[in-house]
Scaffold this motif. Sequence first.
Motif, PDB file in Angstrom:
ATOM      1  N   TYR A   1      39.109  41.826  47.414  1.00 32.45           N
ATOM      2  CA  TYR A   1      38.370  43.296  47.832  1.00 32.45           C
ATOM      3  C   TYR A   1      39.772  44.267  47.791  1.00 32.45           C
TER       4      TYR A   1
ATOM      5  N   GLY B   1      41.842  44.980  44.816  1.00 28.88           N
ATOM      6  CA  GLY B   1      40.938  45.614  43.875  1.00 28.88           C
ATOM      7  C   GLY B   1      40.868  47.252  44.206  1.00 28.88           C
TER       8      GLY B   1
ATOM      9  N   THR C   1      38.960  45.587  37.567  1.00 36.06           N
ATOM     10  CA  THR C   1      37.432  45.162  37.162  1.00 36.06           C
ATOM     11  C   THR C   1      37.247  43.716  37.324  1.00 36.06           C
ATOM     12  N   THR C   2      38.192  42.877  37.396  1.00 36.23           N
ATOM     13  CA  THR C   2      38.024  41.372  37.621  1.00 36.23           C
ATOM     14  C   THR C   2      38.005  41.124  39.027  1.00 36.23           C
TER      15      THR C   2
ATOM     16  N   LEU D   1      37.218  43.156  41.805  1.00 35.30           N
ATOM     17  CA  LEU D   1      36.233  44.088  42.456  1.00 35.30           C
ATOM     18  C   LEU D   1      34.841  43.576  42.230  1.00 35.30           C
ATOM     19  N   ASP D   2      33.753  43.334  43.439  1.00 36.03           N
ATOM     20  CA  ASP D   2      32.561  42.996  43.213  1.00 36.03           C
ATOM     21  C   ASP D   2      31.677  44.076  42.836  1.00 36.03           C
TER      22      ASP D   2
ATOM     23  N   LYS E   1      32.846  47.132  41.305  1.00 33.89           N
ATOM     24  CA  LYS E   1      33.348  46.912  39.674  1.00 33.89           C
ATOM     25  C   LYS E   1      32.625  47.920  38.665  1.00 33.89           C
ATOM     26  N   GLU E   2      31.548  48.331  39.024  1.00 36.63           N
ATOM     27  CA  GLU E   2      30.991  49.295  38.039  1.00 36.63           C
ATOM     28  C   GLU E   2      31.946  50.804  37.818  1.00 36.63           C
TER      29      GLU E   2
ATOM     30  N   TRP F   1      35.081  49.813  35.802  1.00 38.37           N
ATOM     31  CA  TRP F   1      34.740  49.958  34.277  1.00 38.37           C
ATOM     32  C   TRP F   1      34.720  51.136  33.766  1.00 38.37           C
TER      33      TRP F   1
END
Length: 501
Positions: free
Chosen positions: A129, A132, A184-185, A187-188, A209-210, A213
Amino acid sequence: MRKFTIILLHIVMMMLQSACNGLMDVEPENSMTYYNYFKTERDIEMIMLEAYRSYRSNYQYSTPRAVSGEVMDECSEYLPEALRILDATTINAAEPRCSWYSYYSSISQAMMVIENIDKAGLSTDRYNYWLGQALFYKALCYFEIVRDWGDCPYVPTSYKVEPLPRRPWREVLDMAIADMKKATTLLDMWDNLTDSKGNKITTKQIPGKEAAWAMLAHMYAWEGSLLNNKDTLQKAVDAATWVIEEGGIGWAADPEEVCTKVMIGGAPESIFEIEVVYSDFLMMSTPINLEYYYQTWPIRPYTVPGDVTKKQMKIKAERVLEMYPKEDKRREAYFYKPEEMIDSVETRGWALMQRRRQIIEDKTWSNPSSWFQNFSGNIIRTRLADILLLRAECYAKMGKDNLAKPDLDRVRARAGVSGYSVSEGPIYRAIFKEREKELLLERHRWYDMVRTGYWKTDMTKEYSELTDQDIEDGALYLPVHNGAFNSNKLMRQNRYWFKQQ
């Protein structure tokens, strides 16, 4: 212990500020104490809170490069107007507002986390977390710098900043892209994020994550468009597609909901925001939301329609009607009865914007007419409509008009506008104009113009007169501010602005 932690944090922040302001040597004598600071997750969190604040501070004075490209027919705000007419004297004198300092401050804070996270003894999920988060903000800040200044220094460490030259923007952006890809890998999804105490994250300034991206899509689109590289543009499409199909992003019902809910912040359509909290760090009257420059009556209390003539930035009602056809719901959602304003003596033909509906008041004043301070809501850094139109733009740039059309038409359909027809002209141009209409005042238009090349036709007369050599020399970028040359003999000025001195 808490008092010591706060004091130490301030010491670290002061060291970072000194380092980033001039990009000079900094070797703190208390480096052992500095490195022993990172013992717990809370230590990591406190540094990242400063990274979030530093990034937000770049928007405190309304990001003049982005503001300069917004739709307007008159501007009296000195710095955006200077950028609109390429007035080098005024721009060079506006030192604090054309500085990359706060971006580099946020980068250094993120790097402190990246360099020291192994010391905090975190579980795998908490480690991912925070790493990220740090990689996201480091990558995002470099992207912002590249878009505004082009070539720039790349700082290798947070604890010792030496004189550094400007590196080619593509090298810097490629390194930022690598960091964002890793984010992106790690983060949730945003809905699953929690802070160091296990509390659910409630602000979209903390990315999931969104968001990673979505920003990756923008980064690829920038590089692919400027280099006319179809492989990179395809990567932008792939990143945008992940957001659209896998991100679980919502969709506002209509333009009215965009105004009343999305612009406030935290709405399902929003992906990444800058939290606007009026506190000791941000005065209530700070024009952090661009509507501050345009809006007055009917949203601001104790005003009359004629007050629009005194606003720093204005749009002609006639232009509003040209931008938004009669069936376009955004015409009446974003503006108050623009048809009636064309011949209005009181407003002198200026449009009355009403895009932000809620206000901030300070009721400690005795006179209610003094209560109004600002229009409320977060800065919506990216939302689903932006990503849909960005994907459409990339498709069109690659010559895949049939794939671009559904994304364009989806945004149009919500506004009540019919789908794209070839009779309108090139779809690439239609997408640019749709972004201009949908994302009004969301700080996209200048960068859209640079990506697409429409700065030649859609900016000002001064830009239409720029030569190919002017562009190669960096006319579309900001000049390097004077403070960046302090103790840095390797720093060089942008050639275009150097010649204007």
